[in-house]
Design a protein around this motif. Structure first.
Motif, PDB file in Angstrom:
ATOM      1  N   VAL A 453      44.727 -41.169   6.673  1.00  0.00           N
ATOM      2  CA  VAL A 453      42.932 -40.290   5.588  1.00  0.00           C
ATOM      3  C   VAL A 453      42.769 -41.769   5.119  1.00  0.00           C
ATOM      4  CG1 VAL A 453      41.797 -39.203   4.047  1.00  0.00           C
ATOM      5  CG2 VAL A 453      43.674 -38.242   5.857  1.00  0.00           C
ATOM      6  N   GLU A 454      41.267 -41.983   5.838  1.00  0.00           N
ATOM      7  CA  GLU A 454      40.891 -43.330   5.062  1.00  0.00           C
ATOM      8  C   GLU A 454      41.223 -43.198   3.614  1.00  0.00           C
ATOM      9  OE1 GLU A 454      37.480 -44.695   5.904  1.00  0.00           O
ATOM     10  OE2 GLU A 454      37.785 -45.299   7.917  1.00  0.00           O
ATOM     11  N   VAL A 455      41.062 -44.409   2.359  1.00  0.00           N
ATOM     12  CA  VAL A 455      40.942 -44.350   1.169  1.00  0.00           C
ATOM     13  C   VAL A 455      40.650 -43.401   0.212  1.00  0.00           C
ATOM     14  CG1 VAL A 455      41.738 -45.214  -0.838  1.00  0.00           C
ATOM     15  CG2 VAL A 455      43.473 -45.839   0.726  1.00  0.00           C
ATOM     16  N   GLU A 456      38.874 -44.395   0.941  1.00  0.00           N
ATOM     17  CA  GLU A 456      38.047 -43.821   0.306  1.00  0.00           C
ATOM     18  C   GLU A 456      37.362 -42.219   0.521  1.00  0.00           C
ATOM     19  OE1 GLU A 456      35.901 -45.306  -1.912  1.00  0.00           O
ATOM     20  OE2 GLU A 456      36.537 -47.239  -2.428  1.00  0.00           O
ATOM     21  N   THR A 457      37.589 -42.212   1.166  1.00  0.00           N
ATOM     22  CA  THR A 457      37.634 -40.366   1.590  1.00  0.00           C
ATOM     23  C   THR A 457      38.677 -39.758   1.236  1.00  0.00           C
ATOM     24  OG1 THR A 457      36.766 -40.902   3.573  1.00  0.00           O
ATOM     25  CG2 THR A 457      37.778 -38.814   3.912  1.00  0.00           C
ATOM     26  N   MET A 458      39.974 -39.847   0.945  1.00  0.00           N
ATOM     27  CA  MET A 458      40.652 -39.539   0.177  1.00  0.00           C
ATOM     28  C   MET A 458      41.092 -39.400  -1.002  1.00  0.00           C
ATOM     29  SD  MET A 458      43.248 -37.266   0.080  1.00  0.00           S
ATOM     30  CE  MET A 458      44.064 -37.390   1.900  1.00  0.00           C
ATOM     31  N   ALA A 459      39.640 -40.354  -1.956  1.00  0.00           N
ATOM     32  CA  ALA A 459      39.431 -40.543  -3.549  1.00  0.00           C
ATOM     33  C   ALA A 459      39.067 -39.442  -3.278  1.00  0.00           C
ATOM     34  CB  ALA A 459      38.953 -41.488  -3.463  1.00  0.00           C
ATOM     35  N   ARG A 460      37.906 -39.114  -2.680  1.00  0.00           N
ATOM     36  CA  ARG A 460      36.598 -38.125  -2.859  1.00  0.00           C
ATOM     37  C   ARG A 460      36.803 -36.558  -3.158  1.00  0.00           C
ATOM     38  NH1 ARG A 460      31.467 -35.733  -1.185  1.00  0.00           N
ATOM     39  NH2 ARG A 460      31.777 -34.275  -1.947  1.00  0.00           N
ATOM     40  N   HIS A 461      37.886 -36.616  -2.203  1.00  0.00           N
ATOM     41  CA  HIS A 461      38.887 -35.625  -1.802  1.00  0.00           C
ATOM     42  C   HIS A 461      40.035 -34.817  -3.459  1.00  0.00           C
ATOM     43  CE1 HIS A 461      41.193 -31.345  -0.311  1.00  0.00           C
ATOM     44  NE2 HIS A 461      42.025 -32.335  -0.925  1.00  0.00           N
ATOM     45  N   ALA A 462      40.688 -36.193  -3.305  1.00  0.00           N
ATOM     46  CA  ALA A 462      41.363 -35.802  -4.547  1.00  0.00           C
ATOM     47  C   ALA A 462      41.030 -35.947  -5.471  1.00  0.00           C
ATOM     48  CB  ALA A 462      42.560 -37.428  -4.481  1.00  0.00           C
ATOM     49  N   GLY A 463      39.694 -36.654  -5.859  1.00  0.00           N
ATOM     50  CA  GLY A 463      39.571 -36.994  -7.201  1.00  0.00           C
ATOM     51  C   GLY A 463      38.969 -35.737  -7.264  1.00  0.00           C
ATOM     52  N   GLU A 464      38.274 -35.157  -7.088  1.00  0.00           N
ATOM     53  CA  GLU A 464      37.481 -33.405  -7.224  1.00  0.00           C
ATOM     54  C   GLU A 464      38.019 -32.572  -6.996  1.00  0.00           C
ATOM     55  OE1 GLU A 464      33.814 -31.673  -4.039  1.00  0.00           O
ATOM     56  OE2 GLU A 464      35.482 -31.624  -2.692  1.00  0.00           O
ATOM     57  N   ASN A 465      39.416 -32.721  -6.568  1.00  0.00           N
ATOM     58  CA  ASN A 465      40.152 -31.289  -6.775  1.00  0.00           C
ATOM     59  C   ASN A 465      40.738 -31.645  -8.662  1.00  0.00           C
ATOM     60  OD1 ASN A 465      40.059 -30.906  -4.451  1.00  0.00           O
ATOM     61  ND2 ASN A 465      42.062 -30.623  -3.866  1.00  0.00           N
ATOM     62  N   ALA A 466      41.151 -33.212  -8.742  1.00  0.00           N
ATOM     63  CA  ALA A 466      41.164 -33.283 -10.134  1.00  0.00           C
ATOM     64  C   ALA A 466      40.246 -32.738 -10.948  1.00  0.00           C
ATOM     65  CB  ALA A 466      41.607 -34.419 -10.297  1.00  0.00           C
ATOM     66  N   ASP A 467      38.863 -33.290 -11.064  1.00  0.00           N
ATOM     67  CA  ASP A 467      37.821 -32.981 -11.476  1.00  0.00           C
ATOM     68  C   ASP A 467      37.781 -31.426 -11.659  1.00  0.00           C
ATOM     69  OD1 ASP A 467      35.770 -32.820 -13.070  1.00  0.00           O
ATOM     70  OD2 ASP A 467      34.078 -33.296 -10.982  1.00  0.00           O
ATOM     71  N   LEU A 468      38.058 -30.999 -10.309  1.00  0.00           N
ATOM     72  CA  LEU A 468      37.425 -28.507 -10.240  1.00  0.00           C
ATOM     73  C   LEU A 468      38.153 -28.265 -11.377  1.00  0.00           C
ATOM     74  CD1 LEU A 468      36.615 -28.857  -6.868  1.00  0.00           C
ATOM     75  CD2 LEU A 468      35.092 -28.202  -8.904  1.00  0.00           C
ATOM     76  N   GLU A 469      40.115 -29.128 -11.385  1.00  0.00           N
ATOM     77  CA  GLU A 469      41.043 -28.480 -11.998  1.00  0.00           C
ATOM     78  C   GLU A 469      40.551 -28.543 -13.869  1.00  0.00           C
ATOM     79  OE1 GLU A 469      44.802 -29.623  -8.148  1.00  0.00           O
ATOM     80  OE2 GLU A 469      44.116 -30.776 -10.909  1.00  0.00           O
ATOM     81  N   LEU A 470      40.491 -29.050 -14.101  1.00  0.00           N
ATOM     82  CA  LEU A 470      39.943 -29.405 -15.539  1.00  0.00           C
ATOM     83  C   LEU A 470      38.499 -28.284 -15.435  1.00  0.00           C
ATOM     84  CD1 LEU A 470      41.116 -31.080 -17.710  1.00  0.00           C
ATOM     85  CD2 LEU A 470      39.120 -32.601 -17.377  1.00  0.00           C
ATOM     86  N   ARG A 471      37.727 -28.136 -14.701  1.00  0.00           N
ATOM     87  CA  ARG A 471      36.544 -27.325 -14.902  1.00  0.00           C
ATOM     88  C   ARG A 471      37.087 -26.307 -14.572  1.00  0.00           C
ATOM     89  NH1 ARG A 471      32.576 -30.273 -10.373  1.00  0.00           N
ATOM     90  NH2 ARG A 471      31.195 -28.650 -11.455  1.00  0.00           N
ATOM     91  N   LEU A 472      37.291 -26.177 -14.257  1.00  0.00           N
ATOM     92  CA  LEU A 472      38.200 -24.032 -13.919  1.00  0.00           C
ATOM     93  C   LEU A 472      39.090 -24.120 -15.290  1.00  0.00           C
ATOM     94  CD1 LEU A 472      39.130 -24.595 -10.295  1.00  0.00           C
ATOM     95  CD2 LEU A 472      37.330 -22.796 -11.660  1.00  0.00           C
ATOM     96  N   LYS A 473      39.624 -24.810 -15.885  1.00  0.00           N
ATOM     97  CA  LYS A 473      40.387 -24.585 -16.895  1.00  0.00           C
ATOM     98  C   LYS A 473      39.530 -24.749 -17.940  1.00  0.00           C
ATOM     99  CE  LYS A 473      42.901 -25.836 -20.208  1.00  0.00           C
ATOM    100  NZ  LYS A 473      44.100 -27.012 -21.533  1.00  0.00           N
ATOM    101  N   GLU A 474      37.729 -24.519 -18.152  1.00  0.00           N
ATOM    102  CA  GLU A 474      36.862 -24.209 -19.424  1.00  0.00           C
ATOM    103  C   GLU A 474      36.610 -22.717 -18.610  1.00  0.00           C
ATOM    104  OE1 GLU A 474      34.452 -27.861 -18.812  1.00  0.00           O
ATOM    105  OE2 GLU A 474      35.971 -29.006 -19.927  1.00  0.00           O
TER     106      GLU A 474
END
Length: 892
Positions: A453-474
């Motif tokens: 998978v292209e790095v930029e594409t995976m960055a959107r997916h993985a970065g979004e997941n890390a972001d959402l994990e923090l927001r879901l904690k809140e």
């Protein structure tokens, strides 16, 4: 030819078939949804796969049809639709409206006639027509321009040749067959004594019903000949009823049938209301990709700056992209992390496609992140954090600090929820549609390795997941506090993640040599059984084929069972049926024996050696906290909790689980823990006293119920008491008790009545728990774990009763599950404090198994006993049985 093809969906048939052919499904509020979900899936698959230009769905109306007028008995035997299907019908129409699929219907005419009329008109105008149904009645419409697409058979396309192959006659002859055969569903009488086989044989021979009547004297079989002569009038009436009409008062309006894209807002609102997670995700509003800041980190300086930015936040959210789901074997492709919502960094370390950028090495990345990851004061957030813990531990990093697992928090809030995945939680709690892994890497045959998978594409997916994990904690933390679940999460479930991660990494040693020898023995036993089965059956057949087995049992041997499969109305060959038939013939018992051997051989004996880790030489099962609604742990890949403990075969498999050299296995098993919990929670003084005195609880129960001195209790009395002691936990009624004890229903009811007379507090507790469930919709365990029961408000009486029984059981079984979880935490701490090498390696509900160096056994035994027995002060004290041995079999 897509622009010249019209798709017509038989809505009524597909909805009814969906209801009867799929398992019961409800929303969290108890709304039944199985028919709506399946029907919506049929429409979406049709649209995605076929991309129709013209599409419509036909439904029956409530008005009587001309067939009812011509034949008063038409469909008279058909029971009214079940209440939990009627509730779904308005939602089926809303699905069509949201997906913008035109609805076709006419009072006085069935959906079949509407479809047939439109199909005939379209064919005359040069269109091709595809009818979406699995109804055999519609086979008669198939010709060179009209085909059938069967959604129940992987979108099987039926043309004239296929109809003749499947049904045995040409499409035009289908009504003639139905006229002779009859149709019990529609109450079409047919001709007495002529079933499916005879009807098809007659029509193939004579070509039509009219010709068969005219030449009835030429029919070879006397019963067919005489009955057709006597009932020719009824046969012709049946032909009229079975023939689909092509003259319904409906016009072919191509513009009305032109398919338009769905109303995304309406579809999202509807599927959210129905809790259809996949469809919710499909129609959810897409997030603005520019609103979040997900950066790729490729240089050491960039990594240092990213770590410093993450350090500024209070929490650290982590998403590791791995090459597979097994944390013990997967490699790492990239790491995403963030310390604040709305931003994240993605560090690729293993992308390997042509043109991939230069990347940092994983050891370098982990070295820079280690101070954050191992900081015991910094909270961590992730989705399924145990997976991240194990991946990091394999690379020498210990994830420390308080952990927040979004999946685990969601599970505590609603353990009955079907999915706790990040994408579903983001939709539910944040109204956010995520970029799915399948959208990044593909799925099925189109899936590519994650490293490609292209790095930029995976960055959107993985970065979004890390972001959402923090927001879901809140989002989830306040909900845990509001529901008074925060203590259960922080003091039991979250700390247990580390213990389970340690057990998963420890694994258990399996002796492949013993399993190989066992495989040979089982293979030989199966061959012997196969020969016996074929001899009893009077010939060879495929033992694993339910259809062939059914023919042997019910046609050749003429055995009779009360049970049928719900989907096909064919004779079932399930275990329950074979147990029933075994009382009348030896073949079913041999089949059961064969199935038992086959399942154990394939599931464990042959599979376990393939799961031995190449580096550790051990099997590493995964313990799951978010599967069982009662709070019990489950085991997967492989499931070690399902190996039988009381059968010879099961014990032989357990014999292959062994300790490392110089060690022994120590098993600690709670004695009758659920009965002790019941005695405590129901406050039953008689049972609590018996447990405190160490009495035989089943003998004590028998003495109480039968009103005799304990020394006069015989084995039969004790067995009956034992059955009801455990049966009460699972809501056993007189029917089940009578079946298990081989007594009459009245005797069983009398026994239950005497039981509740002697133990009135148990009856009170059951009634109080049911009242709470009906009032609040949920029950709680001793540790305040909740479980919701939406089916308590279901119109389906059986579903409602099952929910009530489960509610009572949950308070007992869930409390027992909480007790052993807390004992595992206490024992883990005690082992660490004692600085021993002994470790927990298995948990099977009420049993813990440790691997102990021989010299530590006497030190560890009292630790285990103390931690498990003193985990909680119950009115009926907890007791643990301890055994040591050189295999799991020896300590069982």
């Amino acid at each position: 030819m897509k622009d010249r093809t019209i798709y017509l969906v038989d809505g009524t048939y597909n909805v009814f078939r969906a209801y009867h052919a799929t398992p019961r499904l409800t929303t969290s509020k108890g709304m039944p949804t199985n028919a709506v979900l399946t029907f919506a899936g049929i429409l979406r698959k049709l649209v995605v796969d076929e991309k129709p230009v013209f599409l419509g769905v036909a439904f029956d109306t409530e008005a009587p049809t001309f067939r009812h007028e011509e034949f008063a008995g038409y469909k008279a035997h058909r029971p009214p639709p079940p209440d939990d299907l009627l509730i779904q019908l308005p939602y089926v129409r809303r699905v069509c409206e949201a997906l913008r699929v035109p609805i076709l219907e006419r009072d006085g005419w069935e959906a079949d006639d509407v479809i047939a009329t439109l199909a005939a008109k379209a064919a005359r105008e040069g269109f091709l027509v595809t009818i979406v149904t699995s109804d055999k009645d519609m086979f008669q419409l198939v010709d060179e321009r009209i085909t059938i697409l069967n959604p129940a058979r992987a979108n099987l396309v039926m043309d004239t040749a296929k109809v003749e192959e499947v049904f045995g006659v040409r499409p035009s002859q289908v009504p003639d067959v139905l006229a002779l055969w009859g149709d019990a569903t529609d109450n079409i009488p047919g001709v007495k004594g002529i079933g499916e086989k005879g009807a098809k044989e007659i029509i193939r021979t004579f070509g039509s019903l009219a010709e068969a009547i005219r030449r009835a004297d030429d029919i070879p079989r006397k019963a067919y000949r005489d009955n057709l002569k006597a009932e020719s009038g009824a046969a012709l009436r049946s032909l009229a009823l079975a023939t689909v009409r092509r003259d319904a008062p409906i016009e072919l309006d191509l513009e009305a049938l032109r398919y338009r894209s769905p109303d995304h807002a309406a579809a999202y609102a509807l599927f959210s209301e129905l809790e259809f997670n996949n469809l919710m995700h499909e129609f959810a509003p897409r997030a603005d990709a520019g609103a979040a800041d997900y950066k790729v980190v490729l240089e050491p300086d960039e990594l240092g700056a990213a770590v410093e930015q993450a350090r500024e936040g209070q929490d650290l959210s982590l998403e590791i992209i791995a090459t597979g789901p097994d944390a013990m074997t997967a490699g790492v492709v990239g790491v995403a992390f963030t310390g604040r919502a709305g931003a994240a960094f993605y560090v690729p370390v293993g992308h390997a496609y042509l043109g991939a950028p230069g990347q940092l090495r994983l050891p370098e990345v982990l070295a820079r992140l280690r101070p954050l990851l191992e900081d015991p004061q910094r909270p961590k957030a992730a989705d399924d954090i145990k997976h991240e813990m194990i991946l990091l531990a394999r690379h020498g990093v210990r994830l420390a600090g308080p952990v927040f697992d979004t999946m685990l928090a969601s599970y505590l809030i609603d353990p009955g929820r079907r999915m706790h995945t990040l994408d579903v939680l983001a939709l539910d709690y944040l109204n956010h549609r995520t970029l799915l892994y399948a959208e990044v890497a593909g799925s099925g045959r189109k899936e590519i390795p994650v490293a490609m998978v292209e790095v930029e594409t995976m960055a959107r997916h993985a970065g979004e997941n890390a972001d959402l994990e923090l927001r879901l904690k809140e989002a989830l933390e306040p909900r845990l506090r509001t529901m008074e679940l925060d203590e259960l999460y922080q003091e039991l479930e979250a700390p247990l993640v580390r213990v389970l991660a340690g057990m998963q990494m420890a694994g258990v040693k399996v002796d492949p040599g013993r399993l190989a020898a066992m495989s040979v023995r089982l293979g030989a036993q199966m061959e012997t059984l196969e020969a016996e089965i074929h001899e009893l059956a009077g010939g060879r057949f495929n033992i694993n084929s339910p259809r062939q087995l059914g023919e042997i049992l019910f046609e050749k041997l003429d055995l009779v069972s009360r049970r049928r499969t719900t989907k096909t109305k064919a004779r079932s060959t399930s275990q329950e049926v074979l147990e029933e038939l075994a009382a009348h013939h030896p073949l079913p018992r041999r089949i059961l024996d064969y199935r038992s051997l086959s399942k154990l051989k394939s599931t464990y004996v042959d599979a376990l050696p393939l799961l031995i880790h190449p580096e550790t030489g051990r099997v590493h099962t995964s313990y799951n906290q978010t599967v069982a609604a009662t709070g019990r742990l489950s085991s997967s890949d492989p499931n070690l909790q399902n190996i039988p403990a009381r059968t010879e075969l099961g014990r032989s498999i357990r014999a292959a689980f062994v300790p490392e050299q110089g060690c022994l296995l120590l098993a600690a098993d709670y004695s009758q823990v659920e009965l002790r919990v019941m005695a405590h929670m129901a406050d039953v003084p008689e049972l609590a006293e018996a447990f405190r005195k160490g009495e035989d609880i089943h003998a004590r129960t028998a003495a109480e119920v039968f009103g005799v001195m304990p020394e006069l209790v015989d084995s039969r009395m004790r067995t009956q008491a034992k059955t009801i002691n455990f049966g009460i936990l699972y809501g056993m009624g007189p029917v089940s008790l009578a079946s298990q004890l081989g007594i009459s229903r009245s005797e069983a009811q009398a026994f239950i009545d005497r039981y509740f007379e002697r133990f009135p507090r148990i009856k009170d507790y059951i009634e109080e728990t049911i009242a709470q469930a009906e009032r609040d919709g949920f029950v709680t365990t001793l540790f305040n774990r909740r479980r919701y029961f939406p089916d308590i408000k279901s119109p389906d009486r059986m579903a409602r009763q099952q929910a009530l029984r489960a509610a009572v059981n949950t308070t007992i079984q869930g409390t027992a599950a909480d007790l052993i979880k807390k004992a595992m935490l206490d024992l883990d701490a005690a082992l660490a404090a004692a600085a021993v090498r002994s470790r927990m390696i298995l948990q099977v509900h009420d049993e813990l198994v440790l691997e102990c160096p021989v010299e530590e056994v006497e030190t560890v035994r009292p630790l285990v006993k103390r931690c498990m027995e003193e985990v909680a002060a119950l009115r009926a004290p907890l007791v643990v049985d301890l055994k040591t041995g050189s295999s799991w079999e020896e300590v069982t």
